[in-house]
Motif scaffolding. Structure first.
Motif, PDB file in Angstrom:
ATOM      1  N   ALA A 177      -6.822 -39.562 -25.256  1.00 21.58           N
ATOM      2  CA  ALA A 177      -6.334 -38.604 -26.111  1.00 21.58           C
ATOM      3  C   ALA A 177      -6.597 -37.074 -25.560  1.00 21.58           C
ATOM      4  CB  ALA A 177      -7.016 -38.670 -27.387  1.00 21.58           C
ATOM      5  N   ALA A 178      -6.908 -37.208 -24.266  1.00 22.64           N
ATOM      6  CA  ALA A 178      -7.145 -35.544 -23.623  1.00 22.64           C
ATOM      7  C   ALA A 178      -6.441 -35.638 -22.360  1.00 22.64           C
ATOM      8  CB  ALA A 178      -8.384 -35.176 -23.696  1.00 22.64           C
ATOM      9  N   GLY A 179      -5.079 -35.594 -22.226  1.00 23.91           N
ATOM     10  CA  GLY A 179      -4.430 -35.774 -20.950  1.00 23.91           C
ATOM     11  C   GLY A 179      -4.191 -34.455 -20.439  1.00 23.91           C
ATOM     12  N   SER A 180      -3.107 -33.898 -20.741  1.00 22.75           N
ATOM     13  CA  SER A 180      -2.673 -32.199 -20.502  1.00 22.75           C
ATOM     14  C   SER A 180      -3.660 -31.525 -21.021  1.00 22.75           C
ATOM     15  CB  SER A 180      -1.302 -32.141 -20.806  1.00 22.75           C
ATOM     16  OG  SER A 180      -0.325 -32.848 -20.449  1.00 22.75           O
ATOM     17  N   ASP A 181      -4.032 -31.799 -22.128  1.00 24.29           N
ATOM     18  CA  ASP A 181      -5.137 -31.442 -22.943  1.00 24.29           C
ATOM     19  C   ASP A 181      -6.489 -31.580 -22.748  1.00 24.29           C
ATOM     20  OD1 ASP A 181      -6.082 -29.338 -24.871  1.00 24.29           O
ATOM     21  OD2 ASP A 181      -5.225 -30.825 -26.670  1.00 24.29           O
ATOM     22  N   VAL A 182      -6.917 -31.131 -21.415  1.00 17.62           N
ATOM     23  CA  VAL A 182      -8.233 -31.764 -21.052  1.00 17.62           C
ATOM     24  C   VAL A 182      -9.236 -31.699 -22.023  1.00 17.62           C
ATOM     25  CG1 VAL A 182     -10.055 -31.977 -19.299  1.00 17.62           C
ATOM     26  CG2 VAL A 182      -7.622 -31.778 -18.622  1.00 17.62           C
ATOM     27  N   ALA A 183      -9.181 -30.357 -22.435  1.00 22.51           N
ATOM     28  CA  ALA A 183     -10.106 -29.831 -23.467  1.00 22.51           C
ATOM     29  C   ALA A 183     -10.567 -30.558 -24.549  1.00 22.51           C
ATOM     30  CB  ALA A 183     -10.038 -28.219 -23.754  1.00 22.51           C
ATOM     31  N   ALA A 184      -9.575 -31.391 -25.034  1.00 26.05           N
ATOM     32  CA  ALA A 184      -9.613 -32.162 -26.258  1.00 26.05           C
ATOM     33  C   ALA A 184     -10.512 -33.452 -26.106  1.00 26.05           C
ATOM     34  CB  ALA A 184      -8.199 -32.502 -26.622  1.00 26.05           C
ATOM     35  N   LEU A 185     -11.175 -33.374 -24.857  1.00 21.73           N
ATOM     36  CA  LEU A 185     -11.866 -34.566 -24.466  1.00 21.73           C
ATOM     37  C   LEU A 185     -13.279 -35.159 -25.529  1.00 21.73           C
ATOM     38  CD1 LEU A 185     -15.264 -33.883 -23.085  1.00 21.73           C
ATOM     39  CD2 LEU A 185     -13.654 -32.966 -21.401  1.00 21.73           C
ATOM     40  N   GLN A 186     -13.554 -36.273 -25.735  1.00 19.88           N
ATOM     41  CA  GLN A 186     -14.164 -36.649 -26.701  1.00 19.88           C
ATOM     42  C   GLN A 186     -15.723 -37.358 -26.181  1.00 19.88           C
ATOM     43  OE1 GLN A 186     -12.133 -39.133 -29.448  1.00 19.88           O
ATOM     44  NE2 GLN A 186     -10.351 -37.859 -29.580  1.00 19.88           N
ATOM     45  N   THR A 187     -15.807 -37.798 -24.832  1.00 16.90           N
ATOM     46  CA  THR A 187     -16.922 -38.243 -24.408  1.00 16.90           C
ATOM     47  C   THR A 187     -18.091 -37.608 -24.813  1.00 16.90           C
ATOM     48  OG1 THR A 187     -15.471 -39.500 -22.635  1.00 16.90           O
ATOM     49  CG2 THR A 187     -18.073 -39.062 -22.174  1.00 16.90           C
ATOM     50  N   THR A 210       3.959 -39.392  -9.608  1.00 17.01           N
ATOM     51  CA  THR A 210       3.829 -38.165  -8.931  1.00 17.01           C
ATOM     52  C   THR A 210       4.145 -37.023  -9.780  1.00 17.01           C
ATOM     53  OG1 THR A 210       4.899 -39.542  -7.047  1.00 17.01           O
ATOM     54  CG2 THR A 210       4.333 -37.325  -6.730  1.00 17.01           C
ATOM     55  N   ARG A 211       5.142 -37.386 -10.799  1.00 14.43           N
ATOM     56  CA  ARG A 211       5.750 -36.297 -11.555  1.00 14.43           C
ATOM     57  C   ARG A 211       4.527 -35.998 -12.642  1.00 14.43           C
ATOM     58  NH1 ARG A 211      11.254 -37.284 -13.796  1.00 14.43           N
ATOM     59  NH2 ARG A 211      10.772 -35.410 -14.844  1.00 14.43           N
ATOM     60  N   ILE A 212       3.623 -36.762 -12.812  1.00 14.09           N
ATOM     61  CA  ILE A 212       2.881 -36.688 -13.872  1.00 14.09           C
ATOM     62  C   ILE A 212       1.446 -36.476 -13.677  1.00 14.09           C
ATOM     63  CG2 ILE A 212       1.615 -38.000 -15.819  1.00 14.09           C
ATOM     64  CD1 ILE A 212       4.658 -39.484 -16.046  1.00 14.09           C
ATOM     65  N   GLY A 213       1.013 -37.182 -12.534  1.00 13.81           N
ATOM     66  CA  GLY A 213      -0.441 -36.956 -12.241  1.00 13.81           C
ATOM     67  C   GLY A 213      -0.789 -35.719 -12.005  1.00 13.81           C
ATOM     68  N   GLY A 214      -1.892 -35.012 -12.313  1.00 17.28           N
ATOM     69  CA  GLY A 214      -2.383 -33.750 -11.794  1.00 17.28           C
ATOM     70  C   GLY A 214      -1.667 -32.624 -12.676  1.00 17.28           C
ATOM     71  N   GLY A 215      -1.067 -32.933 -13.702  1.00 16.80           N
ATOM     72  CA  GLY A 215      -0.321 -31.949 -14.584  1.00 16.80           C
ATOM     73  C   GLY A 215       1.140 -32.195 -14.669  1.00 16.80           C
ATOM     74  N   THR A 216       1.614 -32.666 -15.904  1.00 23.59           N
ATOM     75  CA  THR A 216       3.076 -32.978 -15.884  1.00 23.59           C
ATOM     76  C   THR A 216       3.792 -31.614 -15.701  1.00 23.59           C
ATOM     77  OG1 THR A 216       3.223 -32.237 -18.244  1.00 23.59           O
ATOM     78  CG2 THR A 216       2.760 -34.473 -17.968  1.00 23.59           C
ATOM     79  N   GLU A 217       5.006 -31.820 -15.239  1.00 24.88           N
ATOM     80  CA  GLU A 217       6.073 -30.625 -15.129  1.00 24.88           C
ATOM     81  C   GLU A 217       6.148 -29.613 -15.951  1.00 24.88           C
ATOM     82  OE1 GLU A 217       8.694 -33.014 -13.106  1.00 24.88           O
ATOM     83  OE2 GLU A 217      10.277 -32.780 -14.490  1.00 24.88           O
ATOM     84  N   GLU A 218       6.024 -30.355 -17.340  1.00 21.38           N
ATOM     85  CA  GLU A 218       6.426 -29.657 -18.451  1.00 21.38           C
ATOM     86  C   GLU A 218       4.962 -28.576 -18.739  1.00 21.38           C
ATOM     87  OE1 GLU A 218       6.685 -33.076 -18.497  1.00 21.38           O
ATOM     88  OE2 GLU A 218       8.841 -32.988 -18.879  1.00 21.38           O
TER      89      GLU A 218
END
Lengths: 369, 408, 369, 408
Positions: free
Chosen positions: B137-147, B369-377
């Protein structure tokens, strides 16, 4: 003018969708992709609906409906990425026989195709070149076929193939060859979409029968034009489903405290998908009409339908993955099924590049006339 | 504005060439891809061996301080090395994340003792590192991490799940960001660690990608214990450390992966179309030119970044641009190249397609490739806000305690 | 490696920008577009800065700086859409003389170009065809020129033209012809960007002098390559200014209660403009280096610079208008100046299509070697 | 699914053809654009004359009720008429806004007497109508309009400014939306009128476009009086009436303006490139095919809309799609066509360029096509929200009194 499906056709669509949602689930497509053999039960269930015989005249065991009805079914099959040889058998092999076989052959061969007990495919390509009257190297000596076809789609489950060959006078002919015979070697090859079997098929003096009605490259062109219209509906069905998946996911997934579907980057991307799909749909409708009623319009209409359907499916299937983000490019989600199928259908009847060239050629000829 | 090598650069380039000539096989017209693929088990020892050789030759960590085995050279030397290496068939590197992101983070935040312990083995390819940031639940929004991390004596106890962890299954060590205080707003209550990936309580599950490879993993933590000594940065300062790690990632963006212009050019040189050689076709020439120009544009943009770095400037969001352009170009080339092969464009069998089906293989790999490391959006938003000074997105989650957010 | 302008060049840029912001305002460009004659005062002011002589060696009255310095000035001139014949005189005519004239001619002609007292232009195109060794129909009989050039840019204010012609042996040569003489007819023609004069120029046995140093089409190619690099900086300057205008307007204009710059449709559009411009800039930097130091790299570097600069300027100038909405396509705002100039520069040295073809041709040759 | 004309449609098509043959000059290879341009003063009488002829032949207002001089035909008949007319050189219509938007609004909201008074002259081209909605600070966001209407006896007094009023300078009548109560939220306090454009207090200032034409105007209102009898809809219901007017606009989107596929095809047939005829060039063929497919796609989409209408459905946002695609296509064709002419691609002189410089002229006009009638950004949002059901934009101005908004 009436530029939409009839109420009966809409009803056919609803039936088809209900049936396929139940019997042709993403799990079945995934299973096939993962190496499960051809699902004969599913095929038989589809056959029991009568779909293979939709456009086959009643005298040959079909339902005697129109190609427009077949387009409705094609769209629904495309929508669920059906892992069945429908396009090979019900468009290509069936229409080849309808258009190029003689009366006796039609009577002998069509009922089995109509009731699904026999599966046909179409063997045209012989490698990287765009098939044309010039490139066909497979020969037919009057009794047997020799040569290699690559790829032949659905050769893993088809009983016979309609093979494009050159006869001893150098003419392009169509032949029917059983695929389950010693003189035919079928070597499976991996493809971007293994939910449909691909093979390299080698004919080594394989007994075959000439389709005795018509010969010549123009028969192949008309056959492919018709298939292009039908496949364009499969593509639109898949593209439409891709768009719906993207929308649904974007409404559910949240990022930075908001649904990702509330961001314009996503909203406008989805609007662009919709535009591409509706453009393709409009062209496909015209193609359907031309296939059924306007043979003079067919070459242009089929090309326009195919070009825009290839574009719409490519765009919708890749941007569906993109909208899903990380999970989109995994096997956990079904996005990949559509992306694979889009890639397969984009080359199955010749690349858009070839069709664009043909389209302009036809328009030039029309203009010169 | 001088594009030539300085005498020092030229000497280094010669050194690299000599090393490569002695130790690797050059690419050829028919062999352009290293024969052992990323996913395969054979690859790991080959990659370690190649890393060891480079380390012995002093060709790893070029820009690092000498005390950590580096050569304190400007970043451009890494570019020179990469340029030269790209002409050879070498194993896929499994050390990029460790050497590019984890070890630099260690250099900034770890103790001298820890650095001495970990830098060497990483350089020599003896230990592989991974990075544990993203969550379902924390992809682009890394800081939403819950671990969660909870202090227990001298240890922290970790529970939760990470995802998209490249190489977790063969990694020895990892860097990890966790939520230590959910009562604070989302960027505040985070704490950063490094940990042994063989610790009890870690379960690793590979993620199958469209291309059928499994570079990425899900990593599950069940009561995993990390000594407090392995904390990097202060308790609650995890976001700052994570940002520094990601900043290093910007430097790690390399040349675009194949297929690139050269691959398509090569394919077109081999291909005969319906009306003659593919390279004579005006449409194909037009496309080739577009992609050449994009490729060179990205290459020279990297050089501009290197120049800025050598003047002491920090790397900006240029790598966002490289990612957007290269990933889209890659997908477009893969499609175009596949479709040039007509019906065989759907075959991924390397034996049946020109250039060992590199186009078709890449077609399946390109969406990632278009998603990993940050989506282009996300990357476009970064460029708009940080480079162009456009208004930030309307944020509804900024100053709310994380635990209340999760309930929304 | 050092891939940026030097501190001195940055200082040159600041000077140039300050000067142009004061002396070369949008009002001046608009006035010219609206029919005002060539602004000789502005030209003289620019001349007094020494810019025309930037890359002319000191022995011919120039400053003896590098082409890289000239690129800095080009970018600033492009940024303000300068309505002056700088590219015609200081790139094309000047470099033609530097590259193809003999010593006597250089000594005689360059000082006037360097101090701005004489304005030159370049007459190559003869209609819709892309100029090539084959298409040149203008002839030079050893003493006089005959033929029609269309269009010749800046012919309204230039004193002479360097004319590409064919001599009596069929070789391509460069000649210098005064434009203010009875045997030369100059007919003004309307263009998309009338801030630069366009004309049809007819030479009717017009006395002219052969550039005695070098002949042949390859001289023209090198000349155009160099000009392409310099013009690419003008294009980048204009594109960058377009982006800044779009950003500034989007921060100020509100719609539905928000700055329009807060919508992702605008944010991402502007990010894409920035990407296009930075791509072009990186290619142009390489072009600048090749122009000054790497003649073997120049054909490829110039093509890459030109292709990406054309694309960036087209995209940035049209999307700047789009970002402005209604006011963007009026004369009230300055967006149109950039869109016009983008359209002019996109064809001035040959269309991107031609350059792409040349790029691939050069890469083929290099690869074959 | 039947693309053929019904017998009734075929008969109508024959009628239209006969009318056109008798009254207009067909397009030819060299003459494709009506020789008198929109802006010129000569155009107006020619346009009125053409309109009168069509009206006399019963070919105006085809879908209108018979009582208003219409023929109560399905919308498809208008398409048939437009198809046939597009093969002829006819004056630019200055009646489209009146007949397509204003008069239909009158039909819904005006009194019988008013309809009787106004419909006939509009049909016969005797009176021209314009539409006064947009304002400088209310473009895409029409409801942000500020033009005030204040009741004074039996009249309303209007003060403010409208912009982008097409044809205001030659219009006799106009429809106008005003703010009658700024204390209400922005969509609430609006009131709608029709008015005589020759009323005292109206000042019209043409807006000069890039292409140098001035189709549009600014219209200034200073104490302009409108009788209350000319109010359409209730006081405060102006937004509803305006939306109905704009809904009619959706139907008015026609075939794309030149240059379209046919123009580029024609140009390419004439043009010889460096390596042969332009039509043999693979890049050009590829582009031509793309634009043909887009053009036909939009054409058939219109037909689908017509079919839906004939089944009693209301027109959806399909015309948004037509506008986005056609406007971008037009700009792209204009660029491509201009650049095919190489250095002469910058010349707008009709005598010096093939096809009378239609590509270059359109290049200057095209940016406006992408904006007028709704920017493509707004239209994409409309499609996303209304067709696809995506979340609405975050609105900060919805329920606040307009007068307080203006202060923000």
């Amino acid at each position: 003018m009436n530029f939409d499906f009839s109420d009966e056709q809409q009803e056919l669509r609803s039936q088809a969708r209900r049936f396929l949602e139940k019997h042709c689930t993403p799990a079945k497509v995934n299973a096939r992709l993962d190496g499960a053999p051809f699902d004969r039960t599913l095929w038989q269930a589809i056959a029991d609906m009568g779909w293979m015989g939709t456009a086959i005249p009643e005298e040959y065991g079909g339902l005697g409906l129109s190609y427009i009805d077949l387009c409705v079914i094609a769209e629904e099959l495309g929508r669920c990425v059906a892992p069945v040889p429908f396009s090979s058998s019900a468009y290509l092999a069936t229409n080849a026989i309808l258009q190029a076989a003689d009366e006796r052959q039609k009577t002998a061969w069509l009922p089995g195709l109509a009731d699904g007990s026999v599966i046909g495919t179409f063997a045209l390509s012989e490698g990287t070149a765009a098939p044309s009257a010039k490139t066909i190297g497979t020969t037919f000596d009057g009794k047997t076929l020799s040569g290699t076809k690559l790829p032949v789609i659905d050769a893993d489950c088809a009983d016979f193939a309609i093979v494009v060959a050159r006869d001893s006078q150098g003419r392009i002919v169509l032949c029917r060859a059983d695929l389950r015979q010693p003189a035919v070697a079928i070597e499976a090859v991996d493809s971007v979409d293994d939910s449909r079997g691909h093979a390299k098929v080698t004919f080594n003096r394989a007994p075959a029968e000439l389709l005795a009605g018509q010969t010549g490259w123009s028969v192949i062109e008309t056959l492919i034009d018709g298939a292009a219209v039908l496949v364009s509906f499969e593509q639109i069905g898949g593209a439409q489903r891709s768009l719906e998946m993207a929308r649904d996911y974007s409404l559910q997934r949240r990022s930075f405290g908001r649904q990702i579907g509330s961001y314009q980057a996503i909203k406008h991307k989805l609007a662009d998908m919709w535009i591409a799909i509706e453009t393709a749909r409009s062209n496909a409708y015209y193609g359907a009409w031309a296939l059924q009623n306007g043979p003079a319009e067919l070459p242009v209409a089929a090309a326009a339908a195919r070009i825009s359907a290839c574009e719409a499916y490519w765009f919708a299937s890749k941007e569906n993955i993109q909208t899903h983000g990380g999970v989109g490019f995994t096997w956990e989600f079904d996005c990949h099924l559509y992306y694979r199928r889009a890639a397969l259908l984009a080359v199955m009847l010749g690349s858009p590049r070839i069709w664009k060239d043909r389209l302009i050629q036809t328009l030039e000829q029309r203009n010169a006339a | 504005m001088d594009f030539s090598d300085t005498p020092e650069e030229a000497a280094f380039r010669a050194e690299v060439r000599a090393f490569l000539e002695a130790n690797a096989e050059p690419k050829s017209e028919t062999r352009t891809v290293y024969p052992v693929s990323y996913g395969s088990l054979d690859m790991l020892p080959l990659a370690r061996e190649w890393q060891r050789k480079k380390a012995e030759a002093g060709l790893v960590g070029l820009s690092w301080p000498k005390q950590y085995g580096g050569r304190a050279l400007p970043q451009i030397y890494q570019v020179i090395f990469d340029q030269e290496q790209s002409n050879y068939l070498v194993p896929h590197s499994v050390f990029d994340i460790g050497l590019g992101m984890c070890i630099p983070t260690m250099m900034t935040f770890a103790t001298e003792e820890q650095k001495t312990r970990f830098v060497g083995p990483a350089v020599r390819g003896e230990e592989i590192w991974c990075q544990l940031f993203s969550e379902p639940a924390a992809g682009s929004d890394v800081a939403a991490l819950q671990t969660r991390s909870v202090k227990d004596g001298d240890d922290w106890v970790i529970n939760g799940q990470k995802i998209w962890t490249s190489g977790a299954h063969f990694s020895d060590w990892g860097v990890l960001v966790t939520r230590s205080d959910p009562s604070l707003p989302k960027h505040k209550g985070l704490t950063f660690f490094f940990l042994n990936m063989k610790s009890p309580g870690i379960t690793i599950k590979p993620i199958r990608q469209i291309s059928d490879s499994s570079n990425f993993n899900e990593v599950f933590f069940t009561d995993v214990r990390i000594p407090d000594a392995q904390r990097l940065g202060a308790v609650g300062d995890g976001w700052k450390v994570a940002v520094a790690t990601l900043m290093n990632e910007r430097l790690a963006v390399g040349e675009s992966r194949e297929p690139n212009f050269a691959d398509l050019f090569r394919l077109c040189r081999q291909l005969e179309l319906e009306d003659g050689p593919a390279l004579r076709n005006a449409l194909i020439r037009d496309k080739l030119a577009d992609w050449y120009v994009q490729q060179q544009g990205m290459r020279f943009t990297r050089f501009r970044t290197m120049t800025a770095l050598s003047r002491g400037q920090t790397p900006g969001p240029e790598s966002s641009m490289l990612k957007i352009v290269n990933a889209n170009k890659r997908q477009a080339i893969a499609r175009f190249g596949s479709e040039l092969l007509e019906m065989t464009g759907s075959l991924v069998d390397p034996g049946l397609s020109p250039l060992k089906a590199v186009m078709q293989q890449a077609l399946l790999d390109a969406p990632g490739t278009r998603i990993g490391g940050g989506t282009e959006e996300i990357l476009r938003t970064v460029i708009a806000e940080r480079v162009l000074g456009m208004p930030a997105e309307i944020r509804v989650d900024k100053d709310i305690p994380f635990k209340d957010l999760a309930k929304q």
